[in-house]
Motif scaffolding. Sequence first.
Motif, PDB file in Angstrom:
ATOM      1  N   ASP A 155     -20.712  12.188   7.898  1.00 55.29           N
ATOM      2  CA  ASP A 155     -20.065  10.884   7.941  1.00 55.29           C
ATOM      3  C   ASP A 155     -18.609  11.008   7.520  1.00 55.29           C
ATOM      4  OD1 ASP A 155     -19.779   8.186   8.305  1.00 55.29           O
ATOM      5  OD2 ASP A 155     -20.501   7.659   6.303  1.00 55.29           O
ATOM      6  N   ILE A 156     -17.764  10.182   8.135  1.00 58.01           N
ATOM      7  CA  ILE A 156     -16.334  10.135   7.816  1.00 58.01           C
ATOM      8  C   ILE A 156     -15.976   8.685   7.532  1.00 58.01           C
ATOM      9  CG2 ILE A 156     -13.991  10.620   8.614  1.00 58.01           C
ATOM     10  CD1 ILE A 156     -15.178  12.702  10.519  1.00 58.01           C
ATOM     11  N   GLN A 157     -15.601   8.402   6.300  1.00 62.47           N
ATOM     12  CA  GLN A 157     -15.231   7.051   5.903  1.00 62.47           C
ATOM     13  C   GLN A 157     -13.704   6.926   5.886  1.00 62.47           C
ATOM     14  OE1 GLN A 157     -17.191   4.492   5.417  1.00 62.47           O
ATOM     15  NE2 GLN A 157     -19.122   5.610   5.629  1.00 62.47           N
ATOM     16  N   LEU A 158     -13.191   5.911   6.614  1.00 73.82           N
ATOM     17  CA  LEU A 158     -11.755   5.688   6.717  1.00 73.82           C
ATOM     18  C   LEU A 158     -11.376   4.399   5.994  1.00 73.82           C
ATOM     19  CD1 LEU A 158     -11.253   6.516  10.497  1.00 73.82           C
ATOM     20  CD2 LEU A 158     -10.900   8.036   8.558  1.00 73.82           C
ATOM     21  N   PRO A 159     -10.113   4.285   5.552  1.00 78.06           N
ATOM     22  CA  PRO A 159      -9.642   3.027   4.960  1.00 78.06           C
ATOM     23  C   PRO A 159      -9.721   1.900   5.990  1.00 78.06           C
ATOM     24  CG  PRO A 159      -8.119   4.826   4.494  1.00 78.06           C
ATOM     25  CD  PRO A 159      -9.094   5.354   5.502  1.00 78.06           C
ATOM     26  N   GLU A 160      -9.862   0.659   5.496  1.00 78.79           N
ATOM     27  CA  GLU A 160     -10.014  -0.482   6.383  1.00 78.79           C
ATOM     28  C   GLU A 160      -8.797  -0.681   7.283  1.00 78.79           C
ATOM     29  OE1 GLU A 160     -12.594  -2.316   6.976  1.00 78.79           O
ATOM     30  OE2 GLU A 160     -13.797  -1.164   5.559  1.00 78.79           O
ATOM     31  N   ASN A 161      -7.592  -0.481   6.734  1.00 84.03           N
ATOM     32  CA  ASN A 161      -6.391  -0.654   7.564  1.00 84.03           C
ATOM     33  C   ASN A 161      -6.334   0.383   8.681  1.00 84.03           C
ATOM     34  OD1 ASN A 161      -5.990   1.471   5.818  1.00 84.03           O
ATOM     35  ND2 ASN A 161      -3.816   1.079   5.531  1.00 84.03           N
ATOM     36  N   MET A 162      -6.819   1.590   8.402  1.00 80.07           N
ATOM     37  CA  MET A 162      -6.851   2.617   9.443  1.00 80.07           C
ATOM     38  C   MET A 162      -7.870   2.272  10.517  1.00 80.07           C
ATOM     39  SD  MET A 162      -5.660   5.347  10.731  1.00 80.07           S
ATOM     40  CE  MET A 162      -4.548   5.751   9.369  1.00 80.07           C
ATOM     41  N   LYS A 163      -9.000   1.684  10.122  1.00 77.46           N
ATOM     42  CA  LYS A 163      -9.999   1.262  11.116  1.00 77.46           C
ATOM     43  C   LYS A 163      -9.425   0.197  12.042  1.00 77.46           C
ATOM     44  CE  LYS A 163     -14.076   2.230   8.252  1.00 77.46           C
ATOM     45  NZ  LYS A 163     -15.268   1.646   7.591  1.00 77.46           N
ATOM     46  N   ARG A 164      -8.672  -0.763  11.464  1.00 74.21           N
ATOM     47  CA  ARG A 164      -8.077  -1.804  12.291  1.00 74.21           C
ATOM     48  C   ARG A 164      -7.046  -1.232  13.258  1.00 74.21           C
ATOM     49  NH1 ARG A 164      -8.227  -4.656   7.280  1.00 74.21           N
ATOM     50  NH2 ARG A 164      -6.058  -4.066   6.891  1.00 74.21           N
ATOM     51  N   MET A 165      -6.243  -0.279  12.774  1.00 73.01           N
ATOM     52  CA  MET A 165      -5.238   0.336  13.639  1.00 73.01           C
ATOM     53  C   MET A 165      -5.902   1.104  14.790  1.00 73.01           C
ATOM     54  SD  MET A 165      -2.545   1.705  10.749  1.00 73.01           S
ATOM     55  CE  MET A 165      -1.586   2.589  11.968  1.00 73.01           C
ATOM     56  N   MET A 166      -6.976   1.813  14.480  1.00 76.03           N
ATOM     57  CA  MET A 166      -7.672   2.567  15.524  1.00 76.03           C
ATOM     58  C   MET A 166      -8.332   1.621  16.527  1.00 76.03           C
ATOM     59  SD  MET A 166      -9.358   5.633  13.259  1.00 76.03           S
ATOM     60  CE  MET A 166     -10.075   6.431  14.693  1.00 76.03           C
ATOM     61  N   ALA A 167      -8.851   0.480  16.030  1.00 71.25           N
ATOM     62  CA  ALA A 167      -9.445  -0.500  16.945  1.00 71.25           C
ATOM     63  C   ALA A 167      -8.383  -1.088  17.867  1.00 71.25           C
ATOM     64  CB  ALA A 167     -10.133  -1.600  16.140  1.00 71.25           C
ATOM     65  N   ASN A 168      -7.198  -1.383  17.312  1.00 74.21           N
ATOM     66  CA  ASN A 168      -6.110  -1.912  18.147  1.00 74.21           C
ATOM     67  C   ASN A 168      -5.658  -0.889  19.182  1.00 74.21           C
ATOM     68  OD1 ASN A 168      -6.134  -4.296  16.693  1.00 74.21           O
ATOM     69  ND2 ASN A 168      -4.559  -3.622  15.255  1.00 74.21           N
ATOM     70  N   GLN A 169      -5.607   0.369  18.757  1.00 77.72           N
ATOM     71  CA  GLN A 169      -5.212   1.432  19.684  1.00 77.72           C
ATOM     72  C   GLN A 169      -6.228   1.569  20.820  1.00 77.72           C
ATOM     73  OE1 GLN A 169      -4.912   5.273  17.853  1.00 77.72           O
ATOM     74  NE2 GLN A 169      -4.314   6.310  19.735  1.00 77.72           N
ATOM     75  N   ALA A 170      -7.515   1.513  20.470  1.00 74.89           N
ATOM     76  CA  ALA A 170      -8.550   1.617  21.507  1.00 74.89           C
ATOM     77  C   ALA A 170      -8.490   0.429  22.456  1.00 74.89           C
ATOM     78  CB  ALA A 170      -9.925   1.704  20.845  1.00 74.89           C
ATOM     79  N   GLU A 171      -8.236  -0.775  21.909  1.00 72.37           N
ATOM     80  CA  GLU A 171      -8.140  -1.958  22.761  1.00 72.37           C
ATOM     81  C   GLU A 171      -6.955  -1.861  23.709  1.00 72.37           C
ATOM     82  OE1 GLU A 171      -7.837  -6.832  22.291  1.00 72.37           O
ATOM     83  OE2 GLU A 171      -7.942  -5.528  20.523  1.00 72.37           O
TER      84      GLU A 171
END
Length: 250
Positions: A155-171
Amino acid sequence: MLFSAIIVLFFFAGIRIIYEYKRALKFRFGKYIETLKPGFRWIIPIIDSIQIVDIRVITINIVSQEVMTEDNVPCSIDGVVFFKINNPEKAVLEVEEYKFAITQLAQAALRDVCGKVELDTILSKREEMGKNIKNIVEQQTREWGIEINDVKIKDIQLPENMKRMMANQAEAERSRRSRIILALAEEQAAGKLLEAGKLIDQSPSAIKLRLYQTLSNIAAENNSTIIFPFPEEVLHRKTLSGDNKTKLFE
């Protein structure tokens, strides 16, 4: 009678049963004597002692480690180590608490390997990261008679702000692909319409049929009124000499 009872108790006190998937290291006055094979075994009570070693594949969890990747992204990574003892004598005599030693080696190797690569590499190449950790750990454990079968990153746990940035990038990436697909579809449709127009233009009757089909589609709505300022027969065609083209004129 008492002596016989003591002898019987002494005999039963030395009985040991060793299972097929285990080995027993025999010590006499603290000195290693031999490794006992599976089955019914007897040792001298008080004088002899044994230490059981499991030779099956053993699983150890790598506690979640705080890692700073090469692109300065903090993340928590955990994993699991699969190993097997090939030489029970070395595993017991060469290292104290081999399970604890393997755990510490795996944790250090995980931080070292993941800290030298970017986050995208860790996320997309977990299998490769596990192999790199395995190679580092088994260099040391080979001397202890222990074989590392595999290392997996769980498992790899990321900070919440990084998760949001990655979600925006994927979108954004999905939006870009959808626009490209839509543009390609428009390009292909335009090409087909051009071919159809050229084909229809070669036949006056085909143009009439297309006109009637269009009117039929409009009339299907039941909310439109179609008015012709003059009959369709007024529009006559004249064939040009020297070619197969027709010219429409008033």
